[in-house]
Motif scaffolding. Sequence first.
Motif, mmCIF file in Angstrom:
data_model
loop_
_atom_site.group_PDB
_atom_site.id
_atom_site.type_symbol
_atom_site.label_atom_id
_atom_site.label_comp_id
_atom_site.label_asym_id
_atom_site.label_seq_id
_atom_site.Cartn_x
_atom_site.Cartn_y
_atom_site.Cartn_z
ATOM 1 N N ARG A 113 0.847 -1.195 0.000
ATOM 2 C CA ARG A 113 0.000 0.000 0.000
ATOM 3 C C ARG A 113 0.880 1.241 0.000
ATOM 4 O O ARG A 113 1.991 1.217 0.538
ATOM 5 C CB ARG A 113 -0.851 0.062 1.270
ATOM 6 N N ALA A 130 -5.683 -1.791 6.678
ATOM 7 C CA ALA A 130 -5.881 -1.314 5.305
ATOM 8 C C ALA A 130 -4.639 -0.638 4.720
ATOM 9 O O ALA A 130 -4.378 -0.752 3.533
ATOM 10 C CB ALA A 130 -7.064 -0.354 5.261
ATOM 11 N N TRP A 138 1.174 -7.220 8.757
ATOM 12 C CA TRP A 138 -0.134 -7.142 8.091
ATOM 13 C C TRP A 138 -0.808 -8.525 8.068
ATOM 14 O O TRP A 138 -1.995 -8.652 8.363
ATOM 15 C CB TRP A 138 0.028 -6.623 6.662
ATOM 16 N N LYS A 142 -4.397 -9.264 9.605
ATOM 17 C CA LYS A 142 -5.495 -9.627 8.696
ATOM 18 C C LYS A 142 -6.113 -10.953 9.147
ATOM 19 O O LYS A 142 -7.320 -11.147 9.079
ATOM 20 C CB LYS A 142 -4.949 -9.743 7.264
ATOM 21 N N GLY A 310 -14.031 1.773 7.519
ATOM 22 C CA GLY A 310 -14.467 0.745 6.569
ATOM 23 C C GLY A 310 -15.887 0.302 6.817
ATOM 24 O O GLY A 310 -16.581 -0.139 5.904
ATOM 25 N N GLY A 311 -16.342 0.406 8.074
ATOM 26 C CA GLY A 311 -17.608 -0.211 8.428
ATOM 27 C C GLY A 311 -18.821 0.675 8.261
ATOM 28 O O GLY A 311 -19.942 0.167 8.154
ATOM 29 N N THR A 314 -19.339 2.652 3.768
ATOM 30 C CA THR A 314 -19.505 1.671 2.688
ATOM 31 C C THR A 314 -20.915 1.069 2.721
ATOM 32 O O THR A 314 -21.591 1.005 1.692
ATOM 33 C CB THR A 314 -18.478 0.537 2.844
ATOM 34 N N LEU A 378 -11.066 0.691 -5.573
ATOM 35 C CA LEU A 378 -10.471 -0.092 -4.465
ATOM 36 C C LEU A 378 -9.537 0.827 -3.663
ATOM 37 O O LEU A 378 -9.600 2.051 -3.806
ATOM 38 C CB LEU A 378 -9.713 -1.313 -4.990
ATOM 39 N N LEU A 379 -8.692 0.254 -2.826
ATOM 40 C CA LEU A 379 -7.650 1.069 -2.198
ATOM 41 C C LEU A 379 -6.411 0.911 -3.073
ATOM 42 O O LEU A 379 -6.205 -0.168 -3.647
ATOM 43 C CB LEU A 379 -7.362 0.571 -0.769
ATOM 44 N N HIS A 381 -2.982 -0.012 -4.671
ATOM 45 C CA HIS A 381 -1.963 -1.045 -4.425
ATOM 46 C C HIS A 381 -0.602 -0.450 -4.805
ATOM 47 O O HIS A 381 -0.540 0.510 -5.573
ATOM 48 C CB HIS A 381 -2.238 -2.284 -5.283
ATOM 49 N N PRO A 441 -16.604 -5.496 -6.099
ATOM 50 C CA PRO A 441 -16.836 -4.348 -5.211
ATOM 51 C C PRO A 441 -16.088 -4.454 -3.879
ATOM 52 O O PRO A 441 -15.922 -3.451 -3.186
ATOM 53 C CB PRO A 441 -18.352 -4.377 -4.978
ATOM 54 N N PHE A 442 -15.654 -5.676 -3.508
ATOM 55 C CA PHE A 442 -14.892 -5.840 -2.270
ATOM 56 C C PHE A 442 -13.416 -6.118 -2.563
ATOM 57 O O PHE A 442 -12.672 -6.549 -1.684
ATOM 58 C CB PHE A 442 -15.471 -6.993 -1.431
ATOM 59 N N ARG A 447 -5.482 -8.556 -0.535
ATOM 60 C CA ARG A 447 -5.937 -7.314 0.078
ATOM 61 C C ARG A 447 -7.463 -7.180 0.065
ATOM 62 O O ARG A 447 -7.996 -6.101 0.331
ATOM 63 C CB ARG A 447 -5.308 -6.137 -0.662
ATOM 64 N N CYS A 449 -11.396 -7.172 0.985
ATOM 65 C CA CYS A 449 -12.048 -6.665 2.204
ATOM 66 C C CYS A 449 -12.384 -7.806 3.168
ATOM 67 O O CYS A 449 -13.068 -8.754 2.797
ATOM 68 C CB CYS A 449 -13.341 -5.956 1.791
ATOM 69 N N PRO A 450 -11.952 -7.701 4.432
ATOM 70 C CA PRO A 450 -12.323 -8.737 5.406
ATOM 71 C C PRO A 450 -13.703 -8.471 6.034
ATOM 72 O O PRO A 450 -14.219 -9.307 6.766
ATOM 73 C CB PRO A 450 -11.226 -8.592 6.471
ATOM 74 N N GLY A 451 -14.294 -7.275 5.728
ATOM 75 C CA GLY A 451 -15.562 -6.915 6.379
ATOM 76 C C GLY A 451 -16.774 -7.170 5.503
ATOM 77 O O GLY A 451 -17.865 -6.688 5.795
HETATM 78 C C1 HEM Z 1 -20.572 -2.762 1.656
HETATM 79 C C2 HEM Z 1 -19.567 -2.806 2.502
HETATM 80 C C3 HEM Z 1 -18.097 -2.771 2.133
HETATM 81 C C4 HEM Z 1 -17.485 -2.611 0.903
HETATM 82 C C5 HEM Z 1 -18.142 -2.445 -0.464
HETATM 83 C C6 HEM Z 1 -16.048 -2.677 1.124
HETATM 84 C C7 HEM Z 1 -15.089 -2.571 0.129
HETATM 85 C C8 HEM Z 1 -13.722 -2.678 0.341
HETATM 86 C C9 HEM Z 1 -12.718 -2.562 -0.686
HETATM 87 C C10 HEM Z 1 -13.008 -2.299 -2.158
HETATM 88 C C11 HEM Z 1 -11.495 -2.722 -0.114
HETATM 89 C C12 HEM Z 1 -10.125 -2.637 -0.807
HETATM 90 C C13 HEM Z 1 -9.720 -3.925 -1.468
HETATM 91 C C14 HEM Z 1 -8.413 -3.794 -2.244
HETATM 92 O O1 HEM Z 1 -7.683 -2.838 -2.050
HETATM 93 O O2 HEM Z 1 -8.107 -4.640 -3.089
HETATM 94 C C15 HEM Z 1 -11.717 -2.936 1.293
HETATM 95 C C16 HEM Z 1 -10.702 -3.154 2.213
HETATM 96 C C17 HEM Z 1 -10.922 -3.254 3.573
HETATM 97 N N1 HEM Z 1 -12.149 -3.231 4.211
HETATM 98 FE FE1 HEM Z 1 -13.971 -3.139 3.359
HETATM 99 N N2 HEM Z 1 -15.809 -2.857 2.463
HETATM 100 C C18 HEM Z 1 -17.037 -2.932 3.120
HETATM 101 C C19 HEM Z 1 -17.238 -3.128 4.471
HETATM 102 C C20 HEM Z 1 -16.254 -3.233 5.414
HETATM 103 C C21 HEM Z 1 -16.474 -3.392 6.825
HETATM 104 C C22 HEM Z 1 -17.862 -3.533 7.470
HETATM 105 C C23 HEM Z 1 -15.238 -3.435 7.433
HETATM 106 C C24 HEM Z 1 -14.891 -3.588 8.892
HETATM 107 C C25 HEM Z 1 -15.732 -3.499 9.883
HETATM 108 C C26 HEM Z 1 -14.238 -3.318 6.382
HETATM 109 C C27 HEM Z 1 -12.870 -3.314 6.582
HETATM 110 C C28 HEM Z 1 -11.916 -3.315 5.572
HETATM 111 C C29 HEM Z 1 -10.476 -3.429 5.807
HETATM 112 C C30 HEM Z 1 -9.781 -3.560 7.166
HETATM 113 C C31 HEM Z 1 -9.863 -3.396 4.543
HETATM 114 C C32 HEM Z 1 -8.366 -3.472 4.235
HETATM 115 C C33 HEM Z 1 -7.945 -4.898 3.822
HETATM 116 C C34 HEM Z 1 -6.451 -5.004 3.512
HETATM 117 O O3 HEM Z 1 -5.821 -4.015 3.126
HETATM 118 O O4 HEM Z 1 -5.889 -6.099 3.662
HETATM 119 N N3 HEM Z 1 -14.884 -3.188 5.180
HETATM 120 N N4 HEM Z 1 -13.072 -2.899 1.555
#
Ligand code: HEM
Length: 508
Positions: A113, A130, A138, A142, A310-311, A314, A378-379, A381, A441-442, A447, A449-451
């Motif tokens: 990142r 993230a 990380w 994760k 993140g929570g 989104t 996305l976030l 890379h 979308p996730f 990397r 999304c774990p959420g």
């Molecule tokens: C509709 C709900 C959500 C959407 C669409 C979403 C989408 C995403 C996306 C697109 C990424 C980046 C993936 C990438 O860079 O390749 C991401 C990363 C992440 N999301 Fe979500 N997210 C959602 C809900 C949540 C929730 C509820 C949490 C925690 C409570 C969360 C925690 C995270 C974290 C910690 C990362 C970083 C993962 C990493 O870098 O290893 N997200 N999310």
Amino acid sequence: MFIFPTAKAETMYTEIAFSLFVSCVILFLYFVLNKRTNGAKSLNLPPGPPKLPLIGNVHQLAGLLPHRAFRDFARKHGPIMHIQLGQISVVIISSPRLAKEVLKTHDVALADRPKTFGSELVLYRNTDIALAPYGEYWRQMKKIASLELLSAKKVQSFGPIREQELRGFMNFLRLSSGKPINIHKTITELVNNVVCKASFGKNCKHQDALLEFLDEFARVNSGFYVADLFPDFKFLYVVFGLRSKLMKLHKTLDRIFNDILEEHDDRKRDGGEQEEDLLDVLLRIKEEGDLEFPITNNNIKAIFVDIFAGGTDTSSVTIEWAMTEMMRHPNVLEKAQAEVIETFKGKRKIIESDVHGLTYLQSVIKETLRLHPPIPMLLPHVCKEHCKIDDYDIPVKMKLIINAWACSTDPEYWDDSESFKPERFEDTSVDFMGINYHFIPFGSGRRMCPGMNFGLTTVEFFLAQMLYYFNWQLPDGLNPLDVDMAETDGLIAAKKTHLHLIPTSFAP
Ligand code: HEM
């Protein structure tokens, strides 16, 4: 334009002169530095729009929504493009085939990142998940997120919190019956209540302060300040006052979290709450002490920034876009509502497990996330090991942006790709799991999304209840097709003008 040379105008002239001076210094240093790094010229970088000296392509993006502007550039320059934003070199990926190259074939090499000055300063040296650099720390965090904090079992254990919040929401809607309500504001508050209670237990009085912090941090850490575009010139953070703003933000955040930790301690000592919240989980893991990288309170604070950031938006943005699209497509609204009514068959109280069979509603949610992925690019890379994509060099430190929105609206993969048609998901196996690169979308890969589970459970449960207990109308006889669909810019693509709707209660 200044008509009268007022004191304000004079101040502005001084600011302009000062900015010009700073820009000249940057220009000079940039050319000196560039001479020393000319080795990069032998690389075979992807094509891209023509660049100006110093600023690169910054001027071509001014005032545009980046995911839409990049998709338009890609139509001209191809699905892998190189752009320059000041000193930052970026490769933009705009097709499902190449998204697979980044997120699967070269997943490890491209899983880092970017570090921004702001995130390092505010996020306890990027020790969240993230923005943590790809590596052992990380990986450990994760794993904790996937197995302990956001596992299916843990998400399910928060069911009573969601049910309680929704009961309050339904009562509020009954009282507001026949009057317009601001869907954006109400839903954001509710979703954040759920996140806050899941994180810190019942007592959550710091919620407003945390939300305020996140808003301000997103603004200051947008990555588009002059100083962010020239990271080698750290003095710019001081010159433009960003350093002091970031320090202040960090102090505010730290104070809020210290209060939360103290109160949490007191409550637990009094034996107040039995259910293990997310803070309990992290403190337990910290105290067990058998981690390869022992975690500190500061690391825990950084992780809660992710959970809050993140929570909340989104999920609330997804609910708002789903309601917006259903209002614009009354036949979809009718079909989704009929399914909910048929499935719940006159039940007075809905619990979460009732929602699982709602296949049409799930298609509505998928179609919403296809057209309106909350994080459309996305976030970012970053490349950790030199690799090649389609014969183009991706050198170490190159930033990569995967335009997920361009992938999920790619006409080569989707018929009538920009129309809202949930039925397209009815007979397909395409889902959110990150294996269909035309629908991510996730994200996908390491990397990802774990959420996802946490987010989708909230979205599904909220929408099902909104459709079961209420009919919905647009205010002031607004024509469905006149609903404003403009998006905000920034990391999250929310609806620019808040959706207002009139609920009418009915006994199902
Ligand atoms: C509709 C709900 C959500 C959407 C669409 C979403 C989408 C995403 C996306 C697109 C990424 C980046 C993936 C990438 O860079 O390749 C991401 C990363 C992440 N999301 Fe979500 N997210 C959602 C809900 C949540 C929730 C509820 C949490 C925690 C409570 C969360 C925690 C995270 C974290 C910690 C990362 C970083 C993962 C990493 O870098 O290893 N997200 N999310």
